[in-house]
Design an enzyme around this catalytic site. Structure first.
Site, PDB file in Angstrom:
ATOM      1  N   CYS A   1       0.865  -1.187   0.000  1.00 20.38           N
ATOM      2  CA  CYS A   1       0.000   0.000   0.000  1.00 20.38           C
ATOM      3  C   CYS A   1       0.898   1.233   0.000  1.00 20.38           C
ATOM      4  CB  CYS A   1      -0.860   0.023   1.253  1.00 20.38           C
ATOM      5  SG  CYS A   1      -1.774  -1.493   1.515  1.00 20.38           S
TER       6      CYS A   1
ATOM      7  N   ARG B   1       1.316   1.755  -6.007  1.00 19.26           N
ATOM      8  CA  ARG B   1       1.495   0.756  -4.951  1.00 19.26           C
ATOM      9  C   ARG B   1       0.183   0.075  -4.562  1.00 19.26           C
ATOM     10  NH1 ARG B   1       6.237   1.154  -2.203  1.00 19.26           N
ATOM     11  NH2 ARG B   1       5.284   0.217  -0.374  1.00 19.26           N
TER      12      ARG B   1
ATOM     13  N   TRP C   1      -3.698  -1.667  -1.199  1.00 22.11           N
ATOM     14  CA  TRP C   1      -3.583  -2.885  -2.003  1.00 22.11           C
ATOM     15  C   TRP C   1      -3.961  -3.988  -1.030  1.00 22.11           C
ATOM     16  CZ3 TRP C   1      -2.864  -4.562  -6.837  1.00 22.11           C
ATOM     17  CH2 TRP C   1      -2.416  -5.864  -7.035  1.00 22.11           C
TER      18      TRP C   1
ATOM     19  N   ASN D   1       1.066  -0.021   5.970  1.00 24.18           N
ATOM     20  CA  ASN D   1       1.468  -0.791   4.793  1.00 24.18           C
ATOM     21  C   ASN D   1       2.258  -1.984   5.313  1.00 24.18           C
ATOM     22  OD1 ASN D   1       2.603  -1.764   2.402  1.00 24.18           O
ATOM     23  ND2 ASN D   1       4.289  -0.299   2.491  1.00 24.18           N
ATOM     24  N   GLY D   2       1.792  -3.189   5.015  1.00 25.36           N
ATOM     25  CA  GLY D   2       2.492  -4.392   5.478  1.00 25.36           C
ATOM     26  C   GLY D   2       1.505  -5.457   5.905  1.00 25.36           C
TER      27      GLY D   2
ATOM     28  N   GLU E   1       9.507 -19.749 -20.255  1.00 27.98           N
ATOM     29  CA  GLU E   1       9.357 -18.408 -19.693  1.00 27.98           C
ATOM     30  C   GLU E   1      10.452 -17.465 -20.209  1.00 27.98           C
ATOM     31  OE1 GLU E   1       7.106 -16.894 -18.447  1.00 27.98           O
ATOM     32  OE2 GLU E   1       7.907 -15.239 -17.276  1.00 27.98           O
TER      33      GLU E   1
ATOM     34  N   LYS F   1       9.608 -14.075 -22.275  1.00 31.40           N
ATOM     35  CA  LYS F   1      10.079 -12.744 -21.842  1.00 31.40           C
ATOM     36  C   LYS F   1      10.798 -12.045 -22.989  1.00 31.40           C
ATOM     37  CE  LYS F   1       8.222 -12.132 -19.042  1.00 31.40           C
ATOM     38  NZ  LYS F   1       7.301 -12.974 -18.371  1.00 31.40           N
TER      39      LYS F   1
ATOM     40  N   GLU G   1       8.311 -11.001 -25.857  1.00 34.80           N
ATOM     41  CA  GLU G   1       7.317  -9.943 -25.638  1.00 34.80           C
ATOM     42  C   GLU G   1       7.916  -8.558 -25.490  1.00 34.80           C
ATOM     43  OE1 GLU G   1       4.698 -10.338 -22.235  1.00 34.80           O
ATOM     44  OE2 GLU G   1       6.277 -11.210 -21.027  1.00 34.80           O
TER      45      GLU G   1
ATOM     46  N   HIS H   1      14.096 -33.676 -32.273  1.00 31.11           N
ATOM     47  CA  HIS H   1      12.914 -34.022 -33.078  1.00 31.11           C
ATOM     48  C   HIS H   1      12.504 -32.875 -34.006  1.00 31.11           C
ATOM     49  CE1 HIS H   1      12.464 -37.737 -30.891  1.00 31.11           C
ATOM     50  NE2 HIS H   1      12.564 -37.052 -29.757  1.00 31.11           N
TER      51      HIS H   1
ATOM     52  N   LYS I   1      -1.590  -5.410 -19.994  1.00 34.71           N
ATOM     53  CA  LYS I   1      -1.275  -6.069 -18.718  1.00 34.71           C
ATOM     54  C   LYS I   1      -2.359  -7.075 -18.357  1.00 34.71           C
ATOM     55  CE  LYS I   1       1.170  -6.850 -15.097  1.00 34.71           C
ATOM     56  NZ  LYS I   1       2.324  -7.737 -15.344  1.00 34.71           N
TER      57      LYS I   1
HETATM   58  O1  M6R Z   1      -3.041 -11.915 -15.235  1.00 33.98           O
HETATM   59  P1  M6R Z   1      -2.693 -13.270 -15.763  1.00 33.98           P
HETATM   60  O2  M6R Z   1      -1.617 -13.941 -14.984  1.00 33.98           O
HETATM   61  O3  M6R Z   1      -3.878 -14.151 -15.912  1.00 33.98           O
HETATM   62  O4  M6R Z   1      -2.118 -12.991 -17.214  1.00 33.98           O
HETATM   63  C1  M6R Z   1      -1.779 -14.043 -18.059  1.00 33.98           C
HETATM   64  C2  M6R Z   1      -0.962 -13.557 -19.230  1.00 33.98           C
HETATM   65  O5  M6R Z   1      -1.685 -12.621 -19.986  1.00 33.98           O
HETATM   66  C3  M6R Z   1       0.359 -12.935 -18.774  1.00 33.98           C
HETATM   67  O6  M6R Z   1       1.103 -13.814 -17.974  1.00 33.98           O
HETATM   68  C4  M6R Z   1       1.208 -12.538 -19.986  1.00 33.98           C
HETATM   69  O7  M6R Z   1       1.647 -13.682 -20.662  1.00 33.98           O
HETATM   70  C5  M6R Z   1       2.388 -11.672 -19.537  1.00 33.98           C
HETATM   71  N1  M6R Z   1       2.498 -10.522 -20.363  1.00 33.98           N
HETATM   72  C6  M6R Z   1       3.687 -12.392 -19.558  1.00 33.98           C
HETATM   73  O8  M6R Z   1       4.757 -11.595 -19.182  1.00 33.98           O
END
Ligand code: M6R
Length: 610
Positions: free
Chosen positions: A2, A27, A74, A98-99, A483, A487, A490, A506, A605
């Site tokens: 928070c 936050r 939060w 906050n905590g 992953e 990263k 994207e 394969h 996001k």
């Molecule tokens: O909010 P969510 O974890 O459900 O989101 C899932 C994906 O949209 C999210 O992980 C996306 O792949 C990210 N941009 C990855 O960095």
């Protein structure tokens, strides 16, 4: 996570407090509130939702006065409602926090036994009551705060004012951040530098276990035990933009560095270290009877899907429970055989991803029980689930998920340890090794980020122009390979593929030549020898190897064109460390290319379309 602010001086403070909260809104933003002393009493205005709602409420009910505190929330304990919003008031005391107060359940009982009525579900209100009880015993505000804090366990940054002591603000912190701002005839407090930057650049960073008492003309810092602390203010010359990101160039980099803290917060209060166990009520299982579960479905998208893949490994190995992992976007495209006796674990940072939400609704319709692993309290998926295990990573701003990935791993491992202990598939000795290993991880993560950052930045510069990159791993390193590739794709727009190392022969092996960097995730684990074999296959075709390996692995150093080392940990814990250099690699490649790291093109996001 928070945001808190405080002011004591001679000006009307509501506008400054609201402005400070605006700068801290990153936050948390599910409710907000102010408490201001008008010379006679303390008045409070709170509102659910973003700060704009608090601003509207304040326009209707203005707060007058020059001592006040504010909070943007939060949620961790209690849903985002007005009654759970801060400031919390108990008798003469108003307090923001906050905590997380770990022993709030026991303290709540004691307070109620003393005849106090606790109105909210929060851990914070308990602290307000404790301070009030000590103040009623005749202590001044500072002493009352000191005595109250001696009773609480957990993390906090608090700001407190009292109806009985106008012109005084008392603040304290342990683990959560708190900064004092020193003005001319006025003093400020805030969670972070950005909240205070427009008002003063003379700041003091409070240390853990310290209390500061602020008045218009003075500040006094002492330890919780009462020893005086001498600390001169520093001059902060950050730009406002830099300050919001705590001096980091991008939110993503800041969030990579926040992972040790996010993991600590996610583990806090959930590990029973004495009994090498996990506490059911703290991981969302209070209303879920695990003994009736025959099978688990992990459902998720994107990065959350990758943590789910690691989760399957944990659940099968430690709890010996059949586990399927489903891409949420595909789940409804087939007629899945799912129903009573199945537990769906929906993993989602936002808790709002539409694909995951729809999959959960479908699973519920078919009679499955649902546990949500989410980061945003009160979001849609946990709301419709039978239980919620929240990761306490704090708001993640960068579109590329980093700290939420590692806290999801932790949540899934906690769940697996808990179920494994109940099903007697995890012996207490192994459970202890994992629980102790988990407790040590935040520290190790911090060392890996600090220790590999420069090397990874150099590697990223050397290989950043490659058109394609392959990521290979086996076992728990396979989801990490996926992953790492996601990263890189994207945020840097480089074509990258994550592959199970054994699958390379394969098909993808055809891609390999001296222009293709291959990142091999090869910690010293049960798959090590086979992964080395795959690495040799790449080497034989002139692929350039970036090895992510365990310290002391001279073979990896010899075979790799580059070798980035992590400390040796239990096999189940390796993903928490191997993912860090991959996040940094993606970050530095993107930064080098000059792409929009925090808001990459075409992405959002939270994805609320199917
Ligand atoms: O909010 P969510 O974890 O459900 O989101 C899932 C994906 O949209 C999210 O992980 C996306 O792949 C990210 N941009 C990855 O960095």
């Amino acid at each position: 996570m928070c945001g808190i602010v405080g002011y004591v001086g001679q000006k009307e403070c509501a506008t400054m407090l609201l402005d400070g909260l605006r700068r801290l809104e990153y936050r948390g933003y599910d409710s907000a509130g102010l408490a201001v002393h008008d010379g006679k009493e303390v008045k409070v205005v709170r509102a659910v939702g973003k700060l704009a709602n608090l601003a509207t409420a304040l326009a209707q009910t203005p707060l007058k006065g020059s001592t006040g505190i504010g909070h943007t929330r939060w949620a961790t304990h209690g849903r985002p409602t007005e009654v759970n919003a801060h400031p919390h008031v108990a008798g003469s005391i108003a307090l923001v926090h906050n905590g997380i107060i770990e022993n709030h359940v026991a303290l709540r009982r004691q307070i109620e036994e003393r005849g106090q009525k606790v109105l909210s579900d929060t851990d914070t209100e308990i602290v307000a009551h404790l301070v009030n009880l000590h103040a009623k015993d005749g202590n001044d505000l500072e002493t009352a705060v000191r005595l109250a804090l001696r009773e609480v366990h957990g993390t906090y940054a608090i700001a407190v004012i009292s109806k009985d002591e106008p012109g005084k603000l008392v603040v304290s912190k342990t683990a959560s951040p708190l900064v004092l701002g020193i003005g001319e005839d006025e003093m400020y407090a805030g969670s972070d530098v950005p909240a205070l930057l427009p008002y003063t650049r003379k700041m003091i960073f409070l240390e853990d276990g310290e209390i500061a008492t602020l008045t218009q003309k003075s500040f006094r810092i002492t330890t919780l035990e009462g020893a005086p602390v001498e600390r001169a203010p520093q001059h902060i010359d950050w730009s406002e933009m830099m300050a919001e990101k705590a001096g980091f160039k991008h939110f993503m980099l800041k969030e990579i560095h926040e992972q040790p803290r996010a993991l600590e917060d996610t583990l806090r209060g959930r590990l029973d270290r004495e009994n090498a166990d996990v506490i059911a009520a703290e991981i969302g299982l209070a209303n879920i009877d695990i003994s009736k579960i025959d099978r688990i479905y992990l459902i998720a998208c994107g990065t959350s899907h990758h943590s789910a893949l690691a989760g399957r490994y944990y659940l099968e190995k430690l709890a010996r429970i059949p586990t399927n992992v489903e891409l949420a976007s595909e789940f409804r495209n087939r007629d899945a055989v799912i129903g009573k006796g199945d537990l769906v674990v929906a993993v989602s940072q936002s808790g709002e991803t539409l694909d995951t939400l729809m999959a959960v609704k479908e699973a519920k319709k078919r009679g499955a029980t649902v546990l949500a692993i989410a980061n945003v309290i009160g979001s849609a998926i946990p709301r419709i689930s039978d239980g919620a295990l929240y990761t306490h990573a704090g708001p993640e701003i960068g579109v590329a998920s980093t700290k939420c990935f590692s806290t999801q791993l932790a949540a899934l491992l906690l769940l697996s340890i808990y179920i494994g202990r109940r099903r007697n598939t995890l012996d207490p000795k192994r459970a202890r090794e994992l629980v102790e290993g988990l407790a040590k991880l935040p520290h190790q993560m911090k060392d890996v980020v600090a220790g590999t950052k420069q090397l990874v930045a150099n590697v990223a510069r050397r290989y950043g122009d490659a058109r394609d990159v392959l990521f290979l791993g086996r076992g728990l390193s396979f989801p990490i390979a996926l992953e790492g590739a996601l990263k890189l794709k994207e945020i840097s727009y480089v074509h990258a593929e994550g592959y199970a190392a054994g699958e390379m022969k394969h098909g993808p092996i055809a891609l390999i030549d001296s222009a293709v960097p291959v990142v091999v995730i090869m910690p010293k684990d049960s798959n090590y020898d086979k992964t080395v074999g795959n690495l040799q296959e790449v080497k034989a075709r002139e692929g350039r190897i970036i090895a992510i390996a365990t310290e002391g692995d001279h073979e990896a150093e010899k075979l790799g064109d580059e070798a980035i080392m992590i400390p040796e940990v239990e096999e189940e814990l390796t993903p928490f460390l191997t993912v860090l250099p991959l996040q940094l690699y993606a970050y530095y490649v993107a930064d080098h290319k000059g792409t929009d790291v925090d808001q990459p093109r075409n992405l959002a996001k939270t994805v609320t379309v199917e």
